[in-house]
Scaffold this motif. Structure first.
Motif, PDB file in Angstrom:
ATOM      1  N   VAL A 230      -0.216   2.301  17.003  1.00  0.00           N
ATOM      2  CA  VAL A 230       0.596   3.481  16.730  1.00  0.00           C
ATOM      3  C   VAL A 230       1.157   4.005  18.053  1.00  0.00           C
ATOM      4  CG1 VAL A 230       0.613   5.784  15.711  1.00  0.00           C
ATOM      5  CG2 VAL A 230      -0.892   4.021  14.770  1.00  0.00           C
ATOM      6  N   SER A 231       2.369   3.579  18.370  1.00  0.00           N
ATOM      7  CA  SER A 231       3.008   4.003  19.614  1.00  0.00           C
ATOM      8  C   SER A 231       4.211   4.911  19.350  1.00  0.00           C
ATOM      9  CB  SER A 231       3.441   2.786  20.426  1.00  0.00           C
ATOM     10  OG  SER A 231       4.327   1.989  19.677  1.00  0.00           O
ATOM     11  N   ARG A 232       4.571   5.044  18.079  1.00  0.00           N
ATOM     12  CA  ARG A 232       5.673   5.907  17.655  1.00  0.00           C
ATOM     13  C   ARG A 232       5.465   6.208  16.168  1.00  0.00           C
ATOM     14  NH1 ARG A 232      11.052   2.210  16.979  1.00  0.00           N
ATOM     15  NH2 ARG A 232      10.131   0.529  15.778  1.00  0.00           N
ATOM     16  N   PRO A 233       6.260   7.070  15.576  1.00  0.00           N
ATOM     17  CA  PRO A 233       6.116   7.313  14.139  1.00  0.00           C
ATOM     18  C   PRO A 233       6.155   5.989  13.372  1.00  0.00           C
ATOM     19  CG  PRO A 233       7.646   8.890  15.080  1.00  0.00           C
ATOM     20  CD  PRO A 233       7.340   7.886  16.158  1.00  0.00           C
ATOM     21  N   THR A 234       5.207   5.833  12.450  1.00  0.00           N
ATOM     22  CA  THR A 234       5.043   4.558  11.747  1.00  0.00           C
ATOM     23  C   THR A 234       4.725   4.797  10.276  1.00  0.00           C
ATOM     24  OG1 THR A 234       4.186   3.542  13.771  1.00  0.00           O
ATOM     25  CG2 THR A 234       3.697   2.398  11.705  1.00  0.00           C
ATOM     26  N   VAL A 235       5.323   3.981   9.430  1.00  0.00           N
ATOM     27  CA  VAL A 235       4.974   3.947   8.010  1.00  0.00           C
ATOM     28  C   VAL A 235       4.449   2.547   7.728  1.00  0.00           C
ATOM     29  CG1 VAL A 235       5.785   4.110   5.627  1.00  0.00           C
ATOM     30  CG2 VAL A 235       6.777   5.599   7.381  1.00  0.00           C
ATOM     31  N   VAL A 236       3.223   2.482   7.188  1.00  0.00           N
ATOM     32  CA  VAL A 236       2.656   1.206   6.763  1.00  0.00           C
ATOM     33  C   VAL A 236       2.662   1.197   5.245  1.00  0.00           C
ATOM     34  CG1 VAL A 236       0.663  -0.335   6.818  1.00  0.00           C
ATOM     35  CG2 VAL A 236       1.157   1.129   8.802  1.00  0.00           C
ATOM     36  N   ALA A 237       3.474   0.319   4.674  1.00  0.00           N
ATOM     37  CA  ALA A 237       3.505   0.138   3.227  1.00  0.00           C
ATOM     38  C   ALA A 237       2.508  -0.968   2.919  1.00  0.00           C
ATOM     39  CB  ALA A 237       4.913  -0.256   2.778  1.00  0.00           C
ATOM     40  N   PHE A 238       1.533  -0.680   2.057  1.00  0.00           N
ATOM     41  CA  PHE A 238       0.486  -1.667   1.795  1.00  0.00           C
ATOM     42  C   PHE A 238       0.390  -1.990   0.307  1.00  0.00           C
ATOM     43  CE2 PHE A 238      -1.454   2.527   1.974  1.00  0.00           C
ATOM     44  CZ  PHE A 238      -2.186   2.594   0.801  1.00  0.00           C
ATOM     45  N   PHE A 239       0.107  -3.262   0.052  1.00  0.00           N
ATOM     46  CA  PHE A 239      -0.051  -3.767  -1.309  1.00  0.00           C
ATOM     47  C   PHE A 239      -1.170  -4.783  -1.260  1.00  0.00           C
ATOM     48  CE2 PHE A 239       0.799  -5.876  -5.254  1.00  0.00           C
ATOM     49  CZ  PHE A 239       1.520  -4.972  -6.029  1.00  0.00           C
ATOM     50  N   GLU A 240      -2.076  -4.713  -2.222  1.00  0.00           N
ATOM     51  CA  GLU A 240      -3.195  -5.654  -2.211  1.00  0.00           C
ATOM     52  C   GLU A 240      -2.704  -7.089  -2.373  1.00  0.00           C
ATOM     53  OE1 GLU A 240      -5.862  -5.647  -5.642  1.00  0.00           O
ATOM     54  OE2 GLU A 240      -4.330  -4.585  -6.765  1.00  0.00           O
ATOM     55  N   PRO A 241      -3.365  -8.039  -1.707  1.00  0.00           N
ATOM     56  CA  PRO A 241      -2.987  -9.442  -1.889  1.00  0.00           C
ATOM     57  C   PRO A 241      -3.252  -9.856  -3.343  1.00  0.00           C
ATOM     58  CG  PRO A 241      -4.523  -9.180  -0.052  1.00  0.00           C
ATOM     59  CD  PRO A 241      -4.454  -7.873  -0.762  1.00  0.00           C
ATOM     60  N   VAL A 242      -2.314 -10.550  -3.945  1.00  0.00           N
ATOM     61  CA  VAL A 242      -2.436 -10.972  -5.339  1.00  0.00           C
ATOM     62  C   VAL A 242      -2.006 -12.429  -5.443  1.00  0.00           C
ATOM     63  CG1 VAL A 242      -1.750 -10.474  -7.709  1.00  0.00           C
ATOM     64  CG2 VAL A 242      -1.857  -8.616  -6.063  1.00  0.00           C
ATOM     65  N   SER A 243      -2.794 -13.211  -6.154  1.00  0.00           N
ATOM     66  CA  SER A 243      -2.473 -14.636  -6.312  1.00  0.00           C
ATOM     67  C   SER A 243      -1.345 -14.827  -7.321  1.00  0.00           C
ATOM     68  CB  SER A 243      -3.716 -15.411  -6.776  1.00  0.00           C
ATOM     69  OG  SER A 243      -4.023 -15.065  -8.118  1.00  0.00           O
ATOM     70  N   GLU A 244      -0.696 -15.971  -7.233  1.00  0.00           N
ATOM     71  CA  GLU A 244       0.368 -16.316  -8.189  1.00  0.00           C
ATOM     72  C   GLU A 244      -0.186 -16.348  -9.613  1.00  0.00           C
ATOM     73  OE1 GLU A 244       3.694 -16.890  -8.029  1.00  0.00           O
ATOM     74  OE2 GLU A 244       3.602 -16.149  -5.983  1.00  0.00           O
ATOM     75  N   LYS A 245      -1.411 -16.838  -9.761  1.00  0.00           N
ATOM     76  CA  LYS A 245      -2.038 -16.929 -11.079  1.00  0.00           C
ATOM     77  C   LYS A 245      -2.163 -15.539 -11.703  1.00  0.00           C
ATOM     78  CE  LYS A 245      -6.189 -18.667 -13.341  1.00  0.00           C
ATOM     79  NZ  LYS A 245      -7.491 -19.309 -13.148  1.00  0.00           N
ATOM     80  N   VAL A 246      -2.624 -14.578 -10.931  1.00  0.00           N
ATOM     81  CA  VAL A 246      -2.757 -13.202 -11.424  1.00  0.00           C
ATOM     82  C   VAL A 246      -1.389 -12.627 -11.752  1.00  0.00           C
ATOM     83  CG1 VAL A 246      -3.414 -10.845 -10.770  1.00  0.00           C
ATOM     84  CG2 VAL A 246      -4.940 -12.758 -10.243  1.00  0.00           C
ATOM     85  N   MET A 247      -0.407 -12.890 -10.906  1.00  0.00           N
ATOM     86  CA  MET A 247       0.938 -12.359 -11.135  1.00  0.00           C
ATOM     87  C   MET A 247       1.538 -12.896 -12.433  1.00  0.00           C
ATOM     88  SD  MET A 247       1.366 -10.249  -8.773  1.00  0.00           S
ATOM     89  CE  MET A 247       3.089  -9.891  -8.698  1.00  0.00           C
ATOM     90  N   ARG A 248       1.287 -14.155 -12.736  1.00  0.00           N
ATOM     91  CA  ARG A 248       1.811 -14.739 -13.978  1.00  0.00           C
ATOM     92  C   ARG A 248       1.151 -14.118 -15.202  1.00  0.00           C
ATOM     93  NH1 ARG A 248       1.694 -19.591 -10.933  1.00  0.00           N
ATOM     94  NH2 ARG A 248      -0.325 -20.111 -11.814  1.00  0.00           N
ATOM     95  N   LYS A 249      -0.132 -13.755 -15.078  1.00  0.00           N
ATOM     96  CA  LYS A 249      -0.879 -13.210 -16.209  1.00  0.00           C
ATOM     97  C   LYS A 249      -0.660 -11.713 -16.395  1.00  0.00           C
ATOM     98  CE  LYS A 249      -5.176 -14.478 -16.701  1.00  0.00           C
ATOM     99  NZ  LYS A 249      -6.567 -14.858 -16.429  1.00  0.00           N
ATOM    100  N   ASP A 250      -0.317 -11.001 -15.340  1.00  0.00           N
ATOM    101  CA  ASP A 250      -0.239  -9.536 -15.396  1.00  0.00           C
ATOM    102  C   ASP A 250       1.189  -9.077 -15.096  1.00  0.00           C
ATOM    103  OD1 ASP A 250      -0.490  -6.780 -15.139  1.00  0.00           O
ATOM    104  OD2 ASP A 250      -2.356  -6.893 -14.001  1.00  0.00           O
TER     105      ASP A 250
END
Length: 147
Positions: free
Chosen positions: A33-53
């Motif tokens: 953090v050396s200047r104003p920062t936005v961290v956009a975070f999303f949990e890692p998700v597998s392709e298999k989970v993405m296809r099912k959900d």
């Protein structure tokens, strides 16, 4: 003989655990953090989970769309924008290093971590539109808005 072998295995396991933990901590992303920062975070998700959900797939799609749209406007205001696919990350603000672990909203861990040097962070969970991210960044970082 078997007893000595068991003790040797136990000793090897006990000494290996800190080494494994150390490697995991080293592999974790550190946001400096050396200047104003936005961290956009999303949990890692597998392709298999993405296809099912389908709902998780739609949330991810929205998250990525708004991240693409907000990156340029934030950079023009001097705000660093990081997009991460992780449930936790470390932040280094000067000599201080802290760990952030995200909470789950609905069925997914997603949100935004607003931070500036020496300032208490603001965390917003859920997917935000690019306009909402900009509005919150203007408010939190006390940026001038275009009139």
């Amino acid at each position: 003989m078997q007893r000595n072998l068991g003790i040797a295995c136990l000793a090897a396991c006990v000494t290996a655990v800190p080494a494994i933990r150390g490697r995991a901590a080293e592999a974790q992303t550190i946001v400096v953090v050396s200047r104003p920062t936005v961290v956009a975070f999303f949990e890692p998700v597998s392709e298999k989970v993405m296809r099912k959900d389908e709902s998780k797939n739609e949330v991810l799609s929205d998250f990525q769309l708004y991240a693409r749209q907000v990156r340029g406007p934030l950079l023009r205001k001097g705000v660093e924008f990081r997009e991460m696919y992780a449930t936790s990350f470390r932040l280094q603000d000067g000599d201080r290093v802290s760990l952030f672990r995200s909470d789950k909203v609905g069925n997914v861990k997603v949100g935004y971590y607003f931070i500036a040097p020496g300032k208490k962070p603001r965390i917003q969970y859920g997917v935000m539109t690019d306009a909402d991210i900009l509005r919150m960044a203007n408010e939190y970082f006390e940026l001038k808005t275009a009139d």
